[in-house]
Design a protein around this motif. Sequence first.
Motif, PDB file in Angstrom:
ATOM      1  N   ASN A 150      63.774  48.710 -32.797  1.00 22.28           N
ATOM      2  CA  ASN A 150      63.299  50.112 -32.872  1.00 22.28           C
ATOM      3  C   ASN A 150      63.387  50.873 -31.481  1.00 22.28           C
ATOM      4  OD1 ASN A 150      61.182  48.781 -31.224  1.00 22.28           O
ATOM      5  ND2 ASN A 150      59.893  48.099 -32.985  1.00 22.28           N
ATOM      6  N   GLY A 151      63.894  50.171 -30.667  1.00 23.96           N
ATOM      7  CA  GLY A 151      64.159  50.824 -29.230  1.00 23.96           C
ATOM      8  C   GLY A 151      62.988  50.847 -28.362  1.00 23.96           C
ATOM      9  N   THR A 152      61.786  50.260 -28.685  1.00 21.28           N
ATOM     10  CA  THR A 152      60.637  50.232 -27.872  1.00 21.28           C
ATOM     11  C   THR A 152      60.789  49.097 -26.963  1.00 21.28           C
ATOM     12  OG1 THR A 152      59.394  48.863 -29.578  1.00 21.28           O
ATOM     13  CG2 THR A 152      59.193  50.806 -29.587  1.00 21.28           C
ATOM     14  N   LEU A 153      60.011  49.249 -25.875  1.00 19.04           N
ATOM     15  CA  LEU A 153      59.813  48.323 -24.878  1.00 19.04           C
ATOM     16  C   LEU A 153      59.236  47.032 -25.287  1.00 19.04           C
ATOM     17  CD1 LEU A 153      58.816  50.259 -21.564  1.00 19.04           C
ATOM     18  CD2 LEU A 153      60.991  49.004 -22.022  1.00 19.04           C
ATOM     19  N   GLN A 154      59.677  45.856 -25.121  1.00 17.73           N
ATOM     20  CA  GLN A 154      58.876  44.573 -25.404  1.00 17.73           C
ATOM     21  C   GLN A 154      57.899  44.450 -24.327  1.00 17.73           C
ATOM     22  OE1 GLN A 154      61.949  41.611 -25.120  1.00 17.73           O
ATOM     23  NE2 GLN A 154      63.448  42.423 -26.748  1.00 17.73           N
ATOM     24  N   THR A 155      57.049  43.303 -24.444  1.00 16.18           N
ATOM     25  CA  THR A 155      55.761  43.152 -23.661  1.00 16.18           C
ATOM     26  C   THR A 155      56.042  43.853 -22.215  1.00 16.18           C
ATOM     27  OG1 THR A 155      55.689  41.058 -24.498  1.00 16.18           O
ATOM     28  CG2 THR A 155      54.324  41.360 -22.709  1.00 16.18           C
ATOM     29  N   GLN A 156      55.272  44.723 -21.985  1.00 14.01           N
ATOM     30  CA  GLN A 156      55.426  45.556 -20.782  1.00 14.01           C
ATOM     31  C   GLN A 156      54.468  44.991 -19.635  1.00 14.01           C
ATOM     32  OE1 GLN A 156      54.163  49.396 -21.879  1.00 14.01           O
ATOM     33  NE2 GLN A 156      55.792  49.871 -23.430  1.00 14.01           N
ATOM     34  N   GLY A 157      55.124  45.095 -18.577  1.00 14.15           N
ATOM     35  CA  GLY A 157      54.300  44.640 -17.400  1.00 14.15           C
ATOM     36  C   GLY A 157      53.724  46.226 -16.863  1.00 14.15           C
ATOM     37  N   PHE A 158      52.774  45.852 -15.894  1.00  9.20           N
ATOM     38  CA  PHE A 158      52.009  46.888 -15.254  1.00  9.20           C
ATOM     39  C   PHE A 158      52.774  47.935 -14.752  1.00  9.20           C
ATOM     40  CE2 PHE A 158      49.353  48.824 -12.129  1.00  9.20           C
ATOM     41  CZ  PHE A 158      47.974  48.987 -12.704  1.00  9.20           C
ATOM     42  N   LEU A 159      53.788  47.631 -14.161  1.00  6.20           N
ATOM     43  CA  LEU A 159      54.796  48.635 -13.394  1.00  6.20           C
ATOM     44  C   LEU A 159      55.475  49.185 -14.210  1.00  6.20           C
ATOM     45  CD1 LEU A 159      55.162  49.480 -10.371  1.00  6.20           C
ATOM     46  CD2 LEU A 159      57.238  48.163 -10.546  1.00  6.20           C
ATOM     47  N   GLU A 160      55.923  48.527 -15.425  1.00  2.75           N
ATOM     48  CA  GLU A 160      56.734  49.509 -16.511  1.00  2.75           C
ATOM     49  C   GLU A 160      56.146  50.448 -17.289  1.00  2.75           C
ATOM     50  OE1 GLU A 160      60.049  46.136 -18.418  1.00  2.75           O
ATOM     51  OE2 GLU A 160      57.780  46.174 -19.080  1.00  2.75           O
ATOM     52  N   LYS A 161      54.701  49.985 -17.632  1.00  3.33           N
ATOM     53  CA  LYS A 161      53.898  51.291 -17.952  1.00  3.33           C
ATOM     54  C   LYS A 161      53.713  52.551 -17.103  1.00  3.33           C
ATOM     55  CE  LYS A 161      51.122  48.111 -20.968  1.00  3.33           C
ATOM     56  NZ  LYS A 161      49.883  47.588 -21.357  1.00  3.33           N
ATOM     57  N   MET A 162      53.441  52.102 -15.927  1.00  2.00           N
ATOM     58  CA  MET A 162      53.501  53.064 -14.829  1.00  2.00           C
ATOM     59  C   MET A 162      54.864  53.959 -14.747  1.00  2.00           C
ATOM     60  SD  MET A 162      50.854  51.879 -11.702  1.00  2.00           S
ATOM     61  CE  MET A 162      50.779  53.601 -11.212  1.00  2.00           C
ATOM     62  N   ILE A 163      55.769  53.318 -14.711  1.00  2.00           N
ATOM     63  CA  ILE A 163      57.307  54.144 -14.552  1.00  2.00           C
ATOM     64  C   ILE A 163      57.278  55.165 -15.770  1.00  2.00           C
ATOM     65  CG2 ILE A 163      59.725  53.624 -14.684  1.00  2.00           C
ATOM     66  CD1 ILE A 163      59.449  51.193 -12.830  1.00  2.00           C
ATOM     67  N   LEU A 164      56.979  54.275 -16.987  1.00  2.00           N
ATOM     68  CA  LEU A 164      57.047  55.146 -18.132  1.00  2.00           C
ATOM     69  C   LEU A 164      56.164  56.506 -18.118  1.00  2.00           C
ATOM     70  CD1 LEU A 164      57.054  52.723 -21.057  1.00  2.00           C
ATOM     71  CD2 LEU A 164      58.823  53.956 -20.290  1.00  2.00           C
ATOM     72  N   ALA A 165      54.985  56.142 -17.432  1.00  3.20           N
ATOM     73  CA  ALA A 165      54.291  57.440 -17.433  1.00  3.20           C
ATOM     74  C   ALA A 165      54.756  58.489 -16.189  1.00  3.20           C
ATOM     75  CB  ALA A 165      52.683  56.929 -16.717  1.00  3.20           C
ATOM     76  N   ARG A 166      55.361  57.813 -15.327  1.00  3.76           N
ATOM     77  CA  ARG A 166      55.744  58.582 -14.328  1.00  3.76           C
ATOM     78  C   ARG A 166      56.949  59.649 -14.881  1.00  3.76           C
ATOM     79  NH1 ARG A 166      59.706  55.834 -10.107  1.00  3.76           N
ATOM     80  NH2 ARG A 166      60.859  55.815 -12.008  1.00  3.76           N
ATOM     81  N   ASP A 167      57.860  58.868 -15.614  1.00  2.50           N
ATOM     82  CA  ASP A 167      59.114  59.730 -16.129  1.00  2.50           C
ATOM     83  C   ASP A 167      58.615  60.747 -17.019  1.00  2.50           C
ATOM     84  OD1 ASP A 167      60.692  57.933 -14.539  1.00  2.50           O
ATOM     85  OD2 ASP A 167      61.096  56.607 -16.333  1.00  2.50           O
TER      86      ASP A 167
END
Length: 467
Positions: free
Chosen positions: A265-282
Amino acid sequence: MILLLLIPCLLLAYRIISLLHTSFTTRSLFSVPGPFSTRLTKLWYFNRVRRGHFEQDNIQLHQRYGPVVRIAPDHYTINDRAAIKTIYSTGSKFAKAAWYEGWKHPDPDRWTLFPDRDMKRHAETRKRFSSLYSMSSLVHYEEFVDQCADIFSQRLSEHAAQKKGMNLGHWFQCYAFDVIGHITFGQRFGFLDEGRDIEGTMAALQKLMTYSTLVGIYPEWHPRLFGPLSKFTWSGAGGRAYIMRFVQEKIRQHNDSKPKRDPANGTLQTQGFLEKMILARDKDPEKVTDYHLFMMGQSNVIAGSDTTAISLSAVMYYLLHNPVVLEKLRHEIDDFTARGLCSTRVTFKESQEMPYFQAIMKEALRMHSATGLPLWRVVPAGGTELSGRFFPEGTVVGVNTWVAHYDEEIFPDAKSFRPERWIEAESDSERLKVMNDMYMPVSGAPGSSLFSQKLIWNSLDWGREPV
């Protein structure tokens, strides 16, 4: 030569005049008791903190002098339930004191969440990232925690099989660092694999904390000392510089790698803290900046590993020194397991339903909170009354968690490790409320309660005979 002799005399005269001025403007506090030298200088306080175990000094001061004690010319520690609510409750106007300056970079543009004294910015930042620290978000990190807990349990089994001694405090620090790394950056640092201080990270953090704790007592020296001392690896300022570079490098590596996605489905697998922040930054670069990535990543590493390792050590120490309590806990675990209330890998939610287990965690953190100094705050405009005394605007006040936790009126026989006190209080709502009001353990890691409880659970089977 005469000029050189005059300089110290002038400085002394200035100091005396300042003290007289302070005494005059705060005459309502003139009678506050405390060691005599604390009326004149911070040196008594500095020396006691430098020697260690100030938490015990603070308890003894209150036992001798009462609920309000002077420990420096304009610093007062308080042991009062109502004062705790006034100073630290949500919406309080008591800003963090200058002691917190020692915990940040001297450059005013390089702020971090924990020591931020700007109440408006601090509240805005907490609100901006509160969802990342909510329990609904933290439980998604449970897989990261389980992986680290499994490795830790394996290390325990290896040492037990070889009948080798081990420093549990060191291994708890290894565990805490690896979990923080896994949760924050999506990869373990490797401390649990090697069992050693990789690249001196632990040593750097310890130096950083020692430096920040002491320089915060004289915060005006921080901008002068930080630059020169940062060049030396042995210094606390050098430790801070190292941690900053460490976090920046982890973020760079993360930015250079592409996040793993589920091909279905193109979604991120288990996300780390930084991954979530990078997605929010982008998604919104103005709301979440690159500096936010650095600031929050650094806060997790600094605030998370040490407090968690201390808390884990405290829980295990009291369990091993109280075999009757340990046996009762194992009985509760066996009972819950027999009734099918525990998974093979016990979940955080399941452990929350175990009353004796929760009481043990709470009692251990009551007896050994992760912080040993007062949580300093500045009295807001207009002044305020605390514990029957009026404190003028600008006065520095604080409550030490150890003093609150060892108050015999609230916790009778406070020096005894007795988890039952929390269960007994369940039948008396007013008593439980008073105990909870005075209970203020400090824990700064994202999900620290989550991975503290899961590790303690996994550690209980170390060296245990099969049931």
